[in-house]
Structure formats: structure tokens, C-alpha cells
Design an enzyme around this catalytic site. Structure first.
Site, PDB file in Angstrom:
ATOM      1  N   LYS A  72     -46.814  70.087 -72.010  1.00 23.77           N
ATOM      2  CA  LYS A  72     -47.478  68.791 -71.794  1.00 23.77           C
ATOM      3  C   LYS A  72     -46.608  67.880 -70.929  1.00 23.77           C
ATOM      4  O   LYS A  72     -47.130  67.089 -70.135  1.00 23.77           O
ATOM      5  CB  LYS A  72     -47.790  68.166 -73.151  1.00 23.77           C
ATOM      6  CG  LYS A  72     -48.859  68.981 -73.891  1.00 23.77           C
ATOM      7  CD  LYS A  72     -48.949  68.654 -75.366  1.00 23.77           C
ATOM      8  CE  LYS A  72     -50.011  69.513 -76.037  1.00 23.77           C
ATOM      9  NZ  LYS A  72     -49.941  69.447 -77.510  1.00 23.77           N
ATOM     10  N   THR A  99     -60.245  79.066 -71.776  1.00 27.56           N
ATOM     11  CA  THR A  99     -59.685  80.311 -72.310  1.00 27.56           C
ATOM     12  C   THR A  99     -58.339  79.978 -72.949  1.00 27.56           C
ATOM     13  O   THR A  99     -57.844  78.854 -72.859  1.00 27.56           O
ATOM     14  CB  THR A  99     -59.521  81.367 -71.200  1.00 27.56           C
ATOM     15  OG1 THR A  99     -58.594  80.881 -70.212  1.00 27.56           O
ATOM     16  CG2 THR A  99     -60.849  81.678 -70.521  1.00 27.56           C
TER      17      THR A  99
END
Lengths: 362, 362
Positions: free
Chosen positions: A230, A102
Site C-alpha cells: 500500500k 483477481t
């Protein structure tokens, strides 16, 4: 010997469709080369709810429906069952592997975070390309996966399918990693590369938007939030640290001028948005101070524009390419360069994770 | 939960000693982070034969004996048994993992080839840094390992411990690899880099010899035989092809002149010794011709000096660094850059392979 893995695919946007395409296109080869029969037994979207079919769903038909703009509830086959939510559907049907793709939400990780938690609680392996849940809670989720004896893999969250997480955790197994530095966002690297070729910031940004590399609201990329997410994922995986966003020094590229880019070039340097994690000297990752106080953060974490000398392995990584340099005790420096985004590129990361799970089960 | 693996180390030169050092230095951490207790139960050299001790051998003592120039038979501890040959010792004692690190012999692969065959036949996993046996017979040995249900891993044979084989086989799992091109020999890359800085070939070679990068007889490196051996290993692992040396177009760097290097630079290029494998269009790897004739070779295999444009990811890999670029269907191009030789660097490859075997067993 062929091993079947039943997949529940949560999210059917670009990445979910990309994976469906790869599964379809590579079906015979995955069976022949890896002994894997990946059967899609459920698919869910916000619009259509959770659809499941124990005999398997046909990827081509799902892709056709999505391309036509219809809801997936248009899928017509005997034996298809539907639940309004992932929570209910997953509880009722189960699966071997949940694929969570998603949309990324860096505020609270939802709805992906709840999907991943539930799957792990149910003893289902999870693979994901969704940065939100793992940037915010990888540490907690990995502990949950370990407790349940299942895998949580996220190759596609950092540099898409370019194998960096598997390199850090498996390829470099046994090495003590001291530092990571990377170009982890393609949009900003495209803009900085265009600026190094003479364009100014706003011109380069418009160009990136026109090519589909930057979004209409580019702030997640240009302000460094995507690279920061990240960085949090890497901190959790490599150093076992539940780093929070506010513990990372963040500066984006919106303030970088043509003059700075040119001045750097004149000195034989290139300005890049560099995400970095570096262990502090003499601080143990697991240290707790005797006073019971929060110890000094054992890593220095930054996302910022850096003028790299040309001989730095990241200096010549241009355009939308990404790269990560690892420093460790046994190898000095290793660099991996590859694509950092894209439909098939991201789906490749999910596929490699799926095959890693299949490999561990034989 | 800690898993014990009993190792038999065949060869105790630079690489074998490097591994012993890493095992000693990292013992506590391997146990804590990976749940691995690696116990060295046998060590063998041509001079001393095969020494085994079920309770384990002390690495520090073995390293001390080797450093003193004595034979390993000087190892004094209760319970040490000795056999004159690996064949007899291994048959009598067994192990979980054989570490084959005797010297590389590209003519017939011996004695490593016999050691590896015997271990696999006995159902023992094998990890090796020895290029000879796997360049000549990886295809046969991998089939034998598969039949016996054990692993044969060889990360350290290509780019030392820089994770390239694990990247190709595991990190990029699911991708169809079309081509590989690499700088796989540090000696020749050092010489070509020195030549690009103005030295001539013989000057650069002498310098490489003085620094220990080139041997007194440099032909294995400068004539391309070392890079060729690695090309054969890659062909077997990536394309499943039992390629033979004579099927690779090979040209070394001894004929490259200062003038050629300078002319390439003037055109914005760099001359590198490039090893490459490329699938031919429309030829299936598993094809057999209907006439029963040997089909056209499905790959084009070359080791030769190439003038690479500066934007090629290998063009700026200088000095003793190595690199490999992979082209595949889902990611276009991925490049891994890292060291290609060295005591600890090579031992790192063995350690990662050992941890991969340990991981597969839990």
C-alpha cells in the site's frame, strides 16, 4: 439522463461477489441518484474462462452458481459466449470498464497486471482492488491510462472503500502533500490492540486467525508486506514515484513483545505498525542529478512498529480499523479513519470508483 | 493541455485574500500538475464595487492595496473597468467561476445569496465559503445549478478545506448514508477542551477570544448557530432536504459547567458540542403523506453538548480541530478529522472546488 457503462468483471471471489451484490442491491438507486446503469457484460475466473453476454449477465444467478460451488460455465442463458482466457475474451468483446479483482500477487502482479495492461491498451477504463499490479507498476500503468485517455482507479487497494485515495487526489486537490502516515493493515492492528489489552503475540495472532482476520500463513500481514504494498501505491499516486519494495525500510510486528507494548503504555504511548512516506527536505520529486547518477530518493519510506504518543491521531485507532494521516501545506494535518477490509467494504471502493468514471463522462 | 478558467472574486476579506495568495503562490504548479490556468478577471467589495479586467488582475497588487487599507479602486492598470454593484458588473462581464466569499449572514443570506443566484442564472459555476446562502437555500440553489448545467460547490463552508463534502458526495459515492455526527465548530471545541483541562467556562471563553478563536460577541459560536448552519448545509447536500433552522434541536455550550465536564471525565467521557443528522427508521427521504400533510421530518437533527464515551471517534478531537463521522450501509463508520477554520485552510477548500470544476471540464 441515464448513462450505461458495460462492465467486465475479472475475478469472482469475495470481492467480485461483493461488487455483484452491491450492483444488484443498489441498481434502482444508482440509476435514480447517479444516472448510472451499470451492466455486467462479462465475468471471468481462472476455472471457467471468460463468459460474456452483450445483453447483460444476471448477478443473482452468478452468485447462486458461485455459492453452489459450480463453475460459472453452469450459467445458462441465450447469447452467452465463452473464451478460454481473459486475453481472448476481452479482445473479442471489449467493455467500458474492466473491474480487476483477481487475487493479489506481490511477486509479479500476475495475472492482474496483464489484464490491466490489456484493458488500458484497448482504451477501457480500469478499476481494481488488486494490490499486486498497482504496487509493482502503478507508475507505468497510470502513464498508459493517461496516454489512452482513460482512468485507472484503485480506491479499494488502500483501506478498502474508506475514501483515502479520492481524498488525497481529489478532496485535497491543490494542496502540496509533505507526508503520509497510516495504519494500513487491519490484522496487525488487531494483534497490537489485543497485546495492549494484555495478550501476548502468539495468543493475539491465534485469536486473529480464529476470527478470520489473519491467514493460516500470516507472514504477508505480520511481516509488513501488505502495508508495504500500500505504501508503494501511495508513493506512485501521491508523489508520482515508481518506488520499489527494497527502497522501503520494512520491519513487521513479529518481534514486538508484550513487555515493549506495556512499556510504551506506561509512557502514555501505543505501539502501531505505521507505514509512512515523507518528502525529504530540499529534494524535488522530479530531481535528476547533473552527473546523471540516480538522485537521492526524494522520500523516506518506512513500514515499522512505532510507539505513538496518545495525542497522535493514529494512536487510538484500534482493532481492525485503519487510518491515514496526511500532512500538507494548506491544512497541516488531516486524518481519515475507517475500515480497511471486508467484502462489502472493499466492493464500496470499487463502486465509488465506478461512479467517479460515470461522473467524468457526463 | 492547459484549461483557462476566468474567476470573479466577490469579497476580499480574509478568505478572499487567502485564495488570492494561494492562486499566486501555486500558479506554476496548478498549471503543471492540474493543467489549470486560473485567471482572476474581477474582484468586488462593498466599498469599491466591482472591478474587472479581461486580461487579468494581479493578485500581488490587490493584496498590497488591501494590506495598505486603501480601497481596491486604487488598482491602477490599463483596461480596468468598474461598476458600482456586483449585479451590474457580473451582468456586463461574466466569468467561468464566481467565488463568493462575502461575510456570512445567517438571517437572510445576503448579499451572497443574490450574487450566487445571479451567477447560476448566468450559467456561471459557483464556489463559496459563505455559509449564509447555502445554509438557507442550498436546496433551491443546487436545483438552479442543475437546471443551468453548472456546479455549485461549497467545500469551505464545513470544516474549511478539510475534505468532508467531497468525501460525502464523491469519495463515498454509492454508499447510503444513515447518519452524520460532527464537531463542526472550533471555538466551542477549544472552550470545552480548555474546560476539560480545568478552566471554567468564562475563563476558557476569554482565552479563546484572546487567541482570536472567538469573536467579541461569541453567541454565533457558543449558542450553536454556526454548527447549526453547517448542519443545514449537510442536510441539503447529503439528504436532499431543505431543512430549516427551527427544525433542528439546538442547545449551545454556555450552560455547560466545570462540574458537568469533570463528572463526564470521571465516567470516561468527554463533553463535545455535537451536530448530528440521523435518518429516522422506516421514513423515506422523499416521502409525502397521502393526506397531503407535511410528512414527519425524515431526519432527526440536533446541535447539543453530548458526553461521548472515549472510544467514540469524536471524543478525542481536541482544541480547534473539527471532525465528522459518517455512518453508511457499506462501511459502518468513517471519520475525517482536520482543521475547521483559518485563512489558508478555508482557501484550500475553495481551491479544491475550483480544481473539481476544472477536472469536470476536460
Amino acid at each position: 439522463m441515464v448513462k450505461e457503462l458495460r462492465l467486465a468483471l475479472i475475478g469472482f471471489g469475495t470481492v467480485g461477489q461483493g461488487l455483484a451484490e452491491l450492483l444488484m442491491e443498489k441498481r434502482d438507486w444508482l440509476r435514480a441518484a447517479y444516472g448510472l446503469d451499470a451492466r455486467l457484460v462479462a465475468v471471468a475466473t481462472a476455472r471457467s474462462g471468460f463468459l460474456a453476454r452483450a445483453e447483460g449477465l444476471d448477478e443473482a444467478e452468478l452468485l447462486r452458481i458461485a455459492a453452489s460451488g459450480q463453475p460459472l460455465t453452469a450459467y445458462a442463458a441465450t447469447g452467452v459466449k465463452r473464451w478460454p482466457t481473459v486475453r481472448e475474451g476481452l479482445a473479442a468483446t471489449g467493455a467500458d470498464v474492466l473491474v480487476e479483482v483477481t487475487g493479489t500477487n506481490l511477486r509479479d502482479g500476475e495475472p492482474g497486471l496483464s489484464h490491466i495492461r490489456q484493458a488500458l491498451e484497448q482504451g477501457i477504463h480500469v478499476i481494481t482492488a488488486n494490490k499486486g499490479p498497482v504496487a509493482l507498476a502503478a507508475h507505468e500503468l497510470l502513464a498508459l491510462a493517461a496516454r489512452k485517455g482513460v482512468q485507472l482507479r484503485m480506491e479499494a487497494t488502500v483501506m478498502a472503500g474508506t475514501p483515502v485515495l479520492s481524498t488525497l487526489l481529489e478532496g485535497l486537490a491543490g494542496a502540496r502533500i509533505r507526508a503520509l502516515s497510516g495504519i494500513l493493515n487491519g490484522t496487525t492492528n488487531y494483534i497490537l490492540t489485543a497485546m495492549s489489552q494484555g495478550r501476548d503475540y502468539s495468543e493475539a495472532l491465534l485469536e486473529a486467525q480464529r476470527l478470520g482476520y489473519a491467514e493460516a500463513d500470516p507472514s504477508a500481514d505480520v511481516e509488513g508486506y501488505d502495508a508495504l504494498a500500500k505504501t508503494l501505491i501511495l508513493a506512485a499516486l501521491v508523489f508520482g514515484l515508481p518506488l520499489r519494495a527494497e527502497q522501503v525500510q520494512r520491519r513487521g510486528i513479529a518481534g514486538v513483545t508484550q513487555e515493549e507494548v506495556r512499556a510504551a503504555q506506561a509512557q502514555g504511548r501505543r505501539i502501531k505498525l505505521v507505514a509512512s512516506l515523507r518528502l525529504r527536505e530540499g529534494v524535488e520529486v522530479s530531481a535528476t542529478s547533473p552527473s546523471g547518477q540516480m538522485p537521492a530518493l526524494p522520500v523516506e519510506a518506512r513500514v515499522e512498529p512505532v510507539a505513538l504518543p496518545l495525542e497522535h491521531p493514529l494512536a487510538r485507532v484500534d482493532g481492525v480499523m485503519n487510518a491515514l494521516t496526511v500532512e500538507c501545506d494548506t491544512l497541516d494535518s488531516v486524518t481519515v479513519i475507517g475500515p480497511g477490509a471486508g467484502r462489502r467494504q472493499t466492493a464500496q471502493g470499487l463502486l465509488a470508483d465506478l461512479l467517479a468514471i460515470a461522473r467524468a463522462q457526463t
